[in-house]
Write a protein that holds these residues in place. Sequence first.
Motif, mmCIF file in Angstrom:
data_model
loop_
_atom_site.group_PDB
_atom_site.id
_atom_site.type_symbol
_atom_site.label_atom_id
_atom_site.label_comp_id
_atom_site.label_asym_id
_atom_site.label_seq_id
_atom_site.Cartn_x
_atom_site.Cartn_y
_atom_site.Cartn_z
ATOM 1 N N GLY A 206 -14.427 48.671 34.657
ATOM 2 C CA GLY A 206 -15.060 48.557 35.867
ATOM 3 C C GLY A 206 -15.170 47.152 36.190
ATOM 4 N N VAL A 207 -15.124 46.554 37.686
ATOM 5 C CA VAL A 207 -15.450 45.497 38.086
ATOM 6 C C VAL A 207 -16.403 45.520 39.227
ATOM 7 N N ILE A 208 -17.510 44.989 39.365
ATOM 8 C CA ILE A 208 -18.347 45.071 40.534
ATOM 9 C C ILE A 208 -18.960 43.862 40.802
ATOM 10 N N THR A 209 -19.701 43.692 41.983
ATOM 11 C CA THR A 209 -20.437 42.580 42.375
ATOM 12 C C THR A 209 -21.789 43.122 41.895
ATOM 13 N N TYR A 210 -22.446 42.362 41.057
ATOM 14 C CA TYR A 210 -23.839 42.629 40.620
ATOM 15 C C TYR A 210 -24.740 41.600 40.775
ATOM 16 N N GLN A 211 -25.725 41.532 41.438
ATOM 17 C CA GLN A 211 -26.571 40.349 41.764
ATOM 18 C C GLN A 211 -25.885 39.206 42.213
ATOM 19 N N GLY A 212 -25.205 39.354 43.075
ATOM 20 C CA GLY A 212 -24.261 38.365 43.729
ATOM 21 C C GLY A 212 -23.171 38.024 43.278
ATOM 22 N N LYS A 213 -22.653 38.439 41.921
ATOM 23 C CA LYS A 213 -21.649 37.678 41.297
ATOM 24 C C LYS A 213 -20.683 38.921 40.673
ATOM 25 N N VAL A 265 -8.340 38.363 43.798
ATOM 26 C CA VAL A 265 -7.488 38.240 44.658
ATOM 27 C C VAL A 265 -7.340 39.508 45.908
ATOM 28 N N LEU A 266 -7.804 40.607 45.751
ATOM 29 C CA LEU A 266 -7.821 41.349 46.955
ATOM 30 C C LEU A 266 -9.030 41.200 47.661
ATOM 31 N N LYS A 267 -10.107 40.260 47.290
ATOM 32 C CA LYS A 267 -11.237 40.077 47.976
ATOM 33 C C LYS A 267 -12.136 41.244 48.082
ATOM 34 N N MET A 268 -12.374 41.965 46.846
ATOM 35 C CA MET A 268 -12.975 43.436 46.801
ATOM 36 C C MET A 268 -14.501 42.965 46.914
ATOM 37 N N LYS A 269 -15.201 44.227 47.282
ATOM 38 C CA LYS A 269 -16.622 43.908 47.070
ATOM 39 C C LYS A 269 -16.955 45.496 46.656
ATOM 40 N N GLY A 270 -18.165 45.528 45.989
ATOM 41 C CA GLY A 270 -18.678 46.927 45.862
ATOM 42 C C GLY A 270 -18.167 47.306 44.480
ATOM 43 N N PHE A 271 -18.169 48.496 44.121
ATOM 44 C CA PHE A 271 -17.591 49.250 42.966
ATOM 45 C C PHE A 271 -16.003 49.126 42.717
ATOM 46 N N THR A 272 -15.498 48.950 41.677
ATOM 47 C CA THR A 272 -13.936 49.176 41.495
ATOM 48 C C THR A 272 -13.934 49.771 39.948
ATOM 49 N N ARG A 273 -13.083 50.509 39.830
ATOM 50 C CA ARG A 273 -12.662 51.026 38.541
ATOM 51 C C ARG A 273 -11.139 51.096 38.508
ATOM 52 N N SER A 274 -10.469 50.248 37.451
ATOM 53 C CA SER A 274 -8.854 50.203 37.434
ATOM 54 C C SER A 274 -8.729 50.481 36.280
ATOM 55 N N GLU A 275 -7.535 51.365 36.057
ATOM 56 C CA GLU A 275 -6.785 51.989 35.010
ATOM 57 C C GLU A 275 -5.615 51.173 34.680
#
Length: 324
Positions: A206-213, A265-275
């Motif tokens: 899981g990679v997220i933006t949390y408290q601005g980071k 790289v993909l300029k994501m935001k919010g929640f992601t979960r990569s397998e």
Amino acid sequence: MRKNIAIIMGGYSSEYQISLKSGNVVYNSLNKNRFNAYRIHVFKDEWVFVDGNDLEFPIDKNDFSVLVNKTKITFDCVFNAIHGSPGEDGFMQSYFKLISMPQTSCNAYQAGLTFNKRDCLSVLKPYGILSAESYYLNLGDIILEDDIIAKVGLPCFVKANKAGSSFGISKVHKKEALQAAIDNSFKEDDEIIIESFLDGMEVSVGVITYQGKTKVLPITEIVSENDFFDYEAKYLGKSQEITPARLSNTQEEKVNAVAKKIYNVLKMKGFTRSEFIFKNGEPHLIEINTVPGLTNESILPQQATEAGITVAELFESAIDEALR
């Protein structure tokens, strides 16, 4: 002053029941001192606000408002809990962009790209992101079984290109089973991807933006009781999900770095979960989920808890980021 938060759930795909569960977890978890939460069911034939008595009120799609007892309710932010279409493929993101409504998931382009497994893997390949050998088919293509097996080998995975929760996926051990697996995947999507089998440890990051980071959460190791991490394994208890994963320091550093690189790289935001699956010590990307499951059984909330983040804090941070 409390913010009005619309939690969208449901959707148009086979994942709608899981989405309803995720949405209700968000609804029950949000801090009532900061937010007024509203459950919004989004289906092909109706978009409705569902109140505490399960009464339904139609959403005005012109401005995403709802009239309840002659009072118009508008929203400050949308919490996206729709897995699959139209919440994870960019359609809802585009709609909310048009009406200038903040929402918690990634932007439309990133949603559309990551929802299309083969396009996403192709975009990431020049950045050194490893993945399985693959073969693509569109509905109506001539199916050359010998060519497919020559490219990806056996066993292999046959997947719907744009679907989640392991709908439309089969593991094929023999050539004789390939056509049935292809037919099964085409029930979910008109594009499919056939991938070589990667024999190694599977992990979810899981990679997220949390408290601005940008924050990488503790990694989960997937140990399926079934032949692979299918629907039963994900949702019916037929797997072990071990958080933190039993990785060496080197493995953990590698997969953390790759997952964070993909997010940036993909300029994501919010929640992601990569397998990922480890092959020869290197993490190979399987797929990226931009609206991951948020039920009590889901992996991302487990990872957040391991990181010392409550589900309430996890959801609250997503809303704060969207409003920011």
